[in-house]
Write a protein that holds these residues in place. Sequence first.
Motif, short mmCIF file in Angstrom:
data_model
loop_
_atom_site.label_atom_id
_atom_site.label_comp_id
_atom_site.label_asym_id
_atom_site.label_seq_id
_atom_site.Cartn_x
_atom_site.Cartn_y
_atom_site.Cartn_z
N VAL A 5 -4.09 -5.00 0.78
CA VAL A 5 -3.15 -5.29 -0.65
C VAL A 5 -2.71 -3.94 -1.16
O VAL A 5 -1.69 -3.88 -1.68
CB VAL A 5 -3.22 -5.96 -1.50
N VAL A 6 -3.35 -2.81 -1.34
CA VAL A 6 -2.88 -1.95 -2.21
C VAL A 6 -2.22 -1.00 -1.66
O VAL A 6 -1.46 -0.68 -2.32
CB VAL A 6 -4.10 -1.00 -2.40
N ALA A 7 -2.13 -1.09 -0.20
CA ALA A 7 -1.01 -0.21 0.21
C ALA A 7 0.13 -0.85 0.58
O ALA A 7 1.92 -0.11 0.05
CB ALA A 7 -1.04 0.17 1.69
N ARG A 8 0.74 -2.00 0.44
CA ARG A 8 1.75 -2.74 -0.34
C ARG A 8 2.83 -2.31 -1.82
O ARG A 8 3.51 -2.19 -1.41
CB ARG A 8 1.63 -4.16 0.06
N PHE A 9 1.30 -2.57 -2.77
CA PHE A 9 1.84 -1.90 -3.57
C PHE A 9 2.88 -0.71 -3.94
O PHE A 9 3.61 0.14 -4.00
CB PHE A 9 0.77 -2.07 -4.80
N VAL A 10 1.63 0.24 -3.07
CA VAL A 10 1.96 2.23 -2.87
C VAL A 10 3.35 2.26 -2.53
O VAL A 10 4.16 2.79 -2.53
CB VAL A 10 1.25 2.64 -2.36
N TRP A 11 4.10 1.25 -1.53
CA TRP A 11 5.47 1.67 -0.57
C TRP A 11 6.14 0.26 -1.49
O TRP A 11 7.03 1.56 -1.83
CB TRP A 11 5.09 0.60 0.37
N VAL A 12 6.22 -0.63 -2.11
CA VAL A 12 6.93 -1.41 -2.20
C VAL A 12 7.63 -0.89 -3.75
O VAL A 12 8.94 -0.62 -4.27
CB VAL A 12 6.61 -3.22 -2.88
N TYR A 13 6.85 0.00 -4.86
CA TYR A 13 7.68 0.60 -6.12
C TYR A 13 8.34 1.49 -5.52
O TYR A 13 9.44 1.49 -6.00
CB TYR A 13 6.16 0.76 -7.14
N PRO A 14 8.03 2.35 -5.28
CA PRO A 14 8.85 3.38 -4.54
C PRO A 14 10.08 2.80 -4.06
O PRO A 14 10.54 3.76 -4.63
CB PRO A 14 7.81 4.62 -4.31
N ALA A 15 9.67 2.38 -2.68
CA ALA A 15 10.98 2.11 -2.23
C ALA A 15 12.04 1.25 -3.03
O ALA A 15 12.88 1.12 -2.61
CB ALA A 15 10.12 0.41 -0.43
N THR A 16 11.00 0.96 -3.95
CA THR A 16 12.16 0.02 -4.72
C THR A 16 13.33 0.69 -5.73
O THR A 16 14.19 0.43 -5.98
CB THR A 16 11.51 -1.39 -5.29
N PHE A 17 12.98 0.97 -6.11
CA PHE A 17 13.22 1.94 -7.36
C PHE A 17 13.81 3.67 -6.83
O PHE A 17 14.73 4.29 -7.53
CB PHE A 17 11.62 2.26 -8.48
N LEU A 18 13.30 4.65 -5.86
CA LEU A 18 13.37 5.40 -5.44
C LEU A 18 14.60 5.64 -4.99
O LEU A 18 15.80 6.83 -6.01
CB LEU A 18 12.47 5.93 -4.65
N PRO A 19 15.29 4.66 -4.53
CA PRO A 19 16.44 5.25 -3.81
C PRO A 19 17.66 4.88 -5.23
O PRO A 19 18.74 5.85 -4.58
CB PRO A 19 16.82 3.56 -3.13
N ARG A 20 17.57 4.70 -6.17
CA ARG A 20 18.62 4.00 -6.83
C ARG A 20 18.77 5.35 -7.89
O ARG A 20 19.64 5.76 -8.19
CB ARG A 20 17.91 2.82 -7.90
N LEU A 21 17.31 6.06 -7.96
CA LEU A 21 17.38 7.18 -8.41
C LEU A 21 18.10 8.99 -8.14
O LEU A 21 18.92 9.06 -8.76
CB LEU A 21 16.15 7.90 -8.78
N LEU A 22 17.69 8.70 -6.68
CA LEU A 22 18.29 9.49 -5.67
C LEU A 22 19.46 9.27 -4.86
O LEU A 22 21.06 10.00 -4.64
CB LEU A 22 17.63 9.84 -4.29
N SER A 23 20.09 8.04 -5.24
CA SER A 23 21.78 7.86 -4.40
C SER A 23 22.49 7.20 -5.76
O SER A 23 22.08 5.60 -5.63
CB SER A 23 21.73 6.99 -3.13
#
Length: 527
Positions: free
Chosen positions: A310-328
């Motif tokens: 359960v926790v691993a999904r949160f750890v992946w989803v939030y950065p995968a959702t918002f980081l690409p928008r900050l980087l590209s």
Amino acid sequence: MDVMPLLLLVAGSAAVAAAARRTPAPAPLLLVAVGLAVSYIPGVPSYTLDPHIVLPLLLPPLLYTSASDSSYLDLRAQFRPVALLSVGYVLFATVVVGWVAYLIVPGLPLPAALVLGAVVAPPDAVAATAVARRVGLPSRITTILQGESLLNDATAITAYKVALGAAVGEGATWAGGIREFALAAVGGVGIGLVLMAPLHWLRTHLTEPLLQNTLSLLIPFVAYAVAEQAHASGVLAVVVVALYLGHRAWEVDFATRLQEGAVWKMVAFVLESAVFALIGLQLPIVLKRLGEYEGTSAAWYAVAVFLVVVVARFVWVYPATFLPRLLSRRVTEREQNPTWRGAMVTSWAGMRGVVSLAIAFSIPPTMPAGPRNLILFLTFTTVIGTLVVQGVTLPPLIRLLKFPGRDRQAETLAEANAQAQASRAAEARLDELLADERNTLPEPLADRLRMVLERRRNAVWERLGQVNPITGESVDDTYRRLSREMIGAEREVFVRLRDLRYIDDEMLRALLRRLDLEEAAAYREAG
């Protein structure tokens, strides 16, 4: 062969799924709970989950019906988040869950722990689709979850094969694993691309609806089997073919579409119901095989693995959702702005299902019995835990987050405008045809064609009108009811004439089929 256990499974699971529609409980959860309870009733047959049946016989049709109902255009628009979840998250979860299991379970080899990680990594296509339909998620989130669950099985199965090779001493390497994953993915997509055009050509050139629907039922098995024979991903082959055929379904004969829709709805209902019931029925088998790990320690391992999943999904989803928008900047410009609420639901909607259990049951006896039995137990508890905990809490979570509801009026206006454009095109085509002497019709028949167009054009606008103050019905509800009553009166006359031997049964069936088609057309016409 004793068919009674199979009949009991299908009939019982269908009955429970039908009952679930009258309760607030999601059907998958209720089916699992009933399966758990029934598994300990004396005299109930033992239903062992055979991976040689689930993977090649149950998975292809479930994937096919889900993919063919999905939108190719929507999936293409959401390709980046879907790829990050179906590939990136599955590999991330495999490593994280495997590493934690290796640390907390004494004597569990790292390769065996990675096998466990690969087995429990993919959220289930059936569970995700069933929950998305029930709770009415926003379309973007539904598309992402459906796309993830359609593609992640291929990643998980490939990761499982690599980890299993290392666990049983076949000398698997990271380079070999990457190469196998690339070959499986490219091969599966390639075989799907090769098969989709010939299969679509067959669908559009067969003249008998019965043959067309027979082909439709065979397509997912053909795509899966061809890909697996080539050591490629059968999952990806089925998904590619289904997306293409679903996108081009409008080119198929209308009679085929009517029959095909009904057939696949029945197939999906029966298979989905049986699959979730089978999950619950595995409890005695799993506990019987636990062996040396039974006791409180096994329970603690189960809780720990569930929490890590359960926790691993949160750890992946939030950065995968918002980081690409900050980087590209390109991602920011091309994609809809995500919200933390959408990321929350995506993180929590990670139910595991029958594919994980089927993979766990397929672990060969060449792996030591202790780790193999523990992996099976932890897979079962993780599947049950995610279905129960996340399946129960997801609907209230969505209500708590207060997602904006669908704008029904805007949707109806868009539908009305689309229908108006189509009607104008049809009217112009009708005038063009009637101008040709070969298409001469008596004026009443030509007027009837125009009336059909007018009725179809006005039906959508009427849904925006006021309701009847006496019955509370909208105009199209009243139209639909009156049409049904008129057709019902005709049907009674035909049956009475058959009983009086004025017409025979063959003629009765032809007349009733004509009425059935008219009733279906009236139902769709009224919206």
